[in-house]
Design a protein around this motif. Structure first.
Motif, PDB file in Angstrom:
ATOM      1  N   SER A 215       0.678  -1.141  -0.125  1.00 25.63           N
ATOM      2  CA  SER A 215      -0.140   0.145   0.037  1.00 25.63           C
ATOM      3  C   SER A 215       0.881   1.294   0.020  1.00 25.63           C
ATOM      4  O   SER A 215       0.283   2.302  -0.030  1.00 25.63           O
ATOM      5  N   SER A 216       2.287   1.107   0.055  1.00 26.36           N
ATOM      6  CA  SER A 216       3.050   2.185   0.046  1.00 26.36           C
ATOM      7  C   SER A 216       3.162   2.915  -1.455  1.00 26.36           C
ATOM      8  O   SER A 216       2.380   2.384  -2.307  1.00 26.36           O
ATOM      9  N   THR A 217       3.655   4.079  -1.600  1.00 27.10           N
ATOM     10  CA  THR A 217       3.885   4.585  -2.740  1.00 27.10           C
ATOM     11  C   THR A 217       5.084   4.470  -3.635  1.00 27.10           C
ATOM     12  O   THR A 217       5.543   5.159  -4.582  1.00 27.10           O
ATOM     13  N   SER A 218       6.038   3.647  -3.041  1.00 22.23           N
ATOM     14  CA  SER A 218       7.354   3.638  -3.719  1.00 22.23           C
ATOM     15  C   SER A 218       8.002   2.011  -2.994  1.00 22.23           C
ATOM     16  O   SER A 218       7.301   1.649  -1.946  1.00 22.23           O
ATOM     17  N   VAL A 219       9.029   1.813  -3.456  1.00 24.51           N
ATOM     18  CA  VAL A 219       9.614   0.566  -3.204  1.00 24.51           C
ATOM     19  C   VAL A 219      10.636   0.714  -2.006  1.00 24.51           C
ATOM     20  O   VAL A 219      11.429   1.652  -2.151  1.00 24.51           O
ATOM     21  N   LYS A 220      10.374   0.039  -0.754  1.00 18.04           N
ATOM     22  CA  LYS A 220      11.224   0.380   0.426  1.00 18.04           C
ATOM     23  C   LYS A 220      12.301  -0.734   0.516  1.00 18.04           C
ATOM     24  O   LYS A 220      12.178  -1.914   0.033  1.00 18.04           O
ATOM     25  N   ASP A 221      13.149  -0.483   1.355  1.00 13.96           N
ATOM     26  CA  ASP A 221      14.280  -1.584   1.485  1.00 13.96           C
ATOM     27  C   ASP A 221      13.863  -2.773   2.080  1.00 13.96           C
ATOM     28  O   ASP A 221      14.042  -3.895   1.674  1.00 13.96           O
ATOM     29  N   TYR A 222      12.869  -2.677   3.055  1.00 12.46           N
ATOM     30  CA  TYR A 222      12.251  -3.822   3.719  1.00 12.46           C
ATOM     31  C   TYR A 222      11.445  -4.527   2.857  1.00 12.46           C
ATOM     32  O   TYR A 222      11.124  -5.703   3.039  1.00 12.46           O
ATOM     33  N   HIS A 223      10.853  -3.873   1.715  1.00 11.80           N
ATOM     34  CA  HIS A 223      10.036  -4.623   0.753  1.00 11.80           C
ATOM     35  C   HIS A 223      11.061  -5.576   0.074  1.00 11.80           C
ATOM     36  O   HIS A 223      10.466  -6.706  -0.161  1.00 11.80           O
ATOM     37  N   ARG A 224      12.186  -5.007  -0.186  1.00 14.78           N
ATOM     38  CA  ARG A 224      13.080  -5.996  -1.060  1.00 14.78           C
ATOM     39  C   ARG A 224      13.286  -7.271  -0.120  1.00 14.78           C
ATOM     40  O   ARG A 224      13.640  -8.459  -0.682  1.00 14.78           O
ATOM     41  N   ASP A 225      13.712  -7.172   1.199  1.00 13.95           N
ATOM     42  CA  ASP A 225      13.989  -8.013   1.929  1.00 13.95           C
ATOM     43  C   ASP A 225      12.483  -9.222   2.180  1.00 13.95           C
ATOM     44  O   ASP A 225      12.880 -10.159   1.908  1.00 13.95           O
ATOM     45  N   ASP A 226      11.431  -8.609   2.165  1.00 16.51           N
ATOM     46  CA  ASP A 226      10.231  -9.510   2.098  1.00 16.51           C
ATOM     47  C   ASP A 226      10.064 -10.145   0.876  1.00 16.51           C
ATOM     48  O   ASP A 226       9.965 -11.340   0.742  1.00 16.51           O
ATOM     49  N   VAL A 227      10.252  -9.411  -0.327  1.00 19.17           N
ATOM     50  CA  VAL A 227      10.424 -10.157  -1.532  1.00 19.17           C
ATOM     51  C   VAL A 227      11.462 -11.371  -1.718  1.00 19.17           C
ATOM     52  O   VAL A 227      11.100 -12.529  -2.141  1.00 19.17           O
ATOM     53  N   ALA A 228      12.556 -11.143  -1.156  1.00 19.03           N
ATOM     54  CA  ALA A 228      13.606 -12.049  -1.110  1.00 19.03           C
ATOM     55  C   ALA A 228      13.092 -13.295  -0.240  1.00 19.03           C
ATOM     56  O   ALA A 228      13.585 -14.505  -0.819  1.00 19.03           O
ATOM     57  N   ILE A 229      12.620 -12.948   0.912  1.00 18.65           N
ATOM     58  CA  ILE A 229      12.067 -14.203   1.571  1.00 18.65           C
ATOM     59  C   ILE A 229      11.120 -14.950   0.842  1.00 18.65           C
ATOM     60  O   ILE A 229      10.878 -16.054   1.063  1.00 18.65           O
ATOM     61  N   GLN A 230      10.108 -14.325   0.394  1.00 19.28           N
ATOM     62  CA  GLN A 230       8.972 -15.010  -0.373  1.00 19.28           C
ATOM     63  C   GLN A 230       9.466 -16.095  -1.423  1.00 19.28           C
ATOM     64  O   GLN A 230       8.963 -17.068  -1.776  1.00 19.28           O
ATOM     65  N   ALA A 231      10.488 -15.435  -2.374  1.00 14.31           N
ATOM     66  CA  ALA A 231      10.909 -16.068  -3.173  1.00 14.31           C
ATOM     67  C   ALA A 231      11.828 -17.507  -2.665  1.00 14.31           C
ATOM     68  O   ALA A 231      11.508 -18.329  -3.276  1.00 14.31           O
TER      69      ALA A 231
END
Length: 446
Positions: free
Chosen positions: A65-81
């Motif tokens: 729901s944010s308006t940009s990609v955050k660093d912690y989003h990148r961590d989240d995506v890495a874990i999901q993958a």
């Protein structure tokens, strides 16, 4: 169209894992797919089928729901993958979608363009070893008999507040006058000194590291005596003659806009209160509130212009907020633009006057109107209001009133509560102006 995995919180994770495995045999989009592998679990927002035959796979999209990609989003995506791959899912790509705050809703239920996708496949897939280390480290901590000794610090709220923060804080000695009451304490030198010496009490902070505002807060807090520069406050307001207006807005913002011509998270004003103080001391109030469910913006703008007249100072508390909303309205309604922008030229902010000339120990480092008012005018308290007592509650009440399930009786109750709350905001400014100006009010009307 797609398939939704059962809510694991309601039906259990085992059921969610089993349903996910069953849905992976098909070729429909899957929402909230659940995976577990190597002692970790993950929930994917969206899985989309890609490829055919032996090249069939899945593309994952995490929606934020944010308006940009955050660093912690990148961590989240890495874990999901990582977890999806480890669980045997043939994941070919992973993207993060976030809201485009510049997008304008055209209406008609057309939300194409609301989300922006960012492909993070290469980055996420390349961090497998890093994620594996995180999982191993977390498992080692969970296996310990005692919690690790880690001091409460910035990490406890980055990027979100830790669920154990209150537990850890209870282990700390209770401060009589916490350093958290010190405004602007995040300057490098000051915060470094606080951290290095593990300070908890305001009185322990050296005066040499504090600016004038911080020194006033420290002195008033430690001595228990309020600071009030009456002459300075009166001089700051002396140039602004009556009649005067006192103005406050309430706004709503939606991540997904519901009114054409508006943007995600745009602050849409739906209510105002304006008190007018005449040269003879007569106090009048006008209010606007739209609970129809239609875009209130145009009606709000017209009513505001009528309520504020053409001359006289318009007092607000934290001018940046109201002035920004007026500027946005001027941008949307060209015919009213000149008149609306003229209001901004008349705005006078009471917040800097309060910051520079008044502080009471009960404010606990805050100059919000809800902190200053009970100190300056003890007979006025937001806690005495029925229902709506702050801006967050006003937003929630407005949304409830717009719901189709809101009964007429409840809607009428919400209307009364919102009108009373916003009226107190502007009446509070009238009373603050009177105290700061050294004047008395002939009438105490709300």
């Amino acid at each position: 169209m797609g398939e939704d995995v059962n809510d694991p919180q309601a039906e259990g994770f085992d059921a969610a894992f089993q349903r996910t495995q069953a849905l992976l045999q098909g070729r429909q989009p899957i929402f909230e797919a659940a995976f577990r592998a190597e002692g970790a679990l993950a929930l994917a927002d969206v899985l989309l089928p890609v490829g055919r035959g032996s090249k069939r796979g899945w593309r994952m999209v995490e929606v934020k729901s944010s308006t940009s990609v955050k660093d912690y989003h990148r961590d989240d995506v890495a874990i999901q993958a990582y977890v999806a791959h480890a669980a045997g899912v043939p994941l070919t790509a992973i993207a993060l979608a976030h809201i485009d705050s510049s997008w304008v809703y055209p209406g008609g239920g057309d939300y194409q363009g609301l989300l922006l996708e960012n492909d993070l496949s290469d980055e996420a897939f390349s961090r497998a070893d890093e994620v594996r280390g995180w999982i191993a480290g977390a498992q080692q901590i969970v296996a310990r008999q005692r919690a690790p000794k880690v001091a409460v610090g910035k990490q406890c709220g980055d990027p979100y507040e830790c669920g154990f923060l209150a537990h850890c804080q209870r282990q700390l000695p209770a401060a009589t006058h916490p350093i958290s009451w010190l405004p602007g304490r995040r300057s490098n030198a000051l915060q470094a000194h606080i951290d290095a010496h593990k300070l908890t009490e305001l009185k322990e902070v050296p005066d040499a590291l504090l600016n004038d505002s911080q020194l006033r807060v420290k002195k008033a807090t430690v001595t228990g005596k309020p600071y009030f520069d009456r002459q300075g406050a009166a001089q700051a307001l002396a140039a602004h003659k009556l009649p005067a207006y006192f103005m406050d807005f309430e706004t709503i913002q939606f991540a997904v806009p519901i009114w054409p011509g508006t943007r995600p998270y745009q602050q849409i004003p739906f209510q105002f209160s304006v008190h007018r103080l005449t040269r003879t001391g007569k106090l009048e109030q006008q209010a606007f509130l739209d609970l129809s469910g239609n875009d209130p913006s145009l009606a709000f703008a017209k009513a505001l212009l009528a309520a504020c007249g053409e001359r006289g100072p318009i007092f607000v508390y934290n001018a940046g907020f109201e002035k920004a909303r007026i500027t946005e309205l001027a941008g949307r309604f060209a015919r009213l633009s000149e008149s609306l922008l003229a209001l901004n030229e008349r705005v006078v902010d009471l917040l800097p006057v309060a910051r520079a000339h008044y502080y009471h120990p009960s404010q606990q480092g805050s100059w919000s109107i809800k902190a200053v008012l009970p100190a300056l005018c003890p007979d006025l308290r937001y806690g005495d209001l029925d229902g709506v007592q702050d801006g967050g509650m006003a937003m929630a009440a407005f949304q409830e009133a717009l719901s189709p399930t809101c009964s007429p009786a409840r809607k009428a109750e919400i209307e009364r509560q919102l009108l009373a709350y916003c009226a107190l905001d502007t009446y509070a400014m009238v009373r603050m102006w009177a105290v700061f100006s050294g004047k008395t009010l002939e009438e105490n009307l709300v």
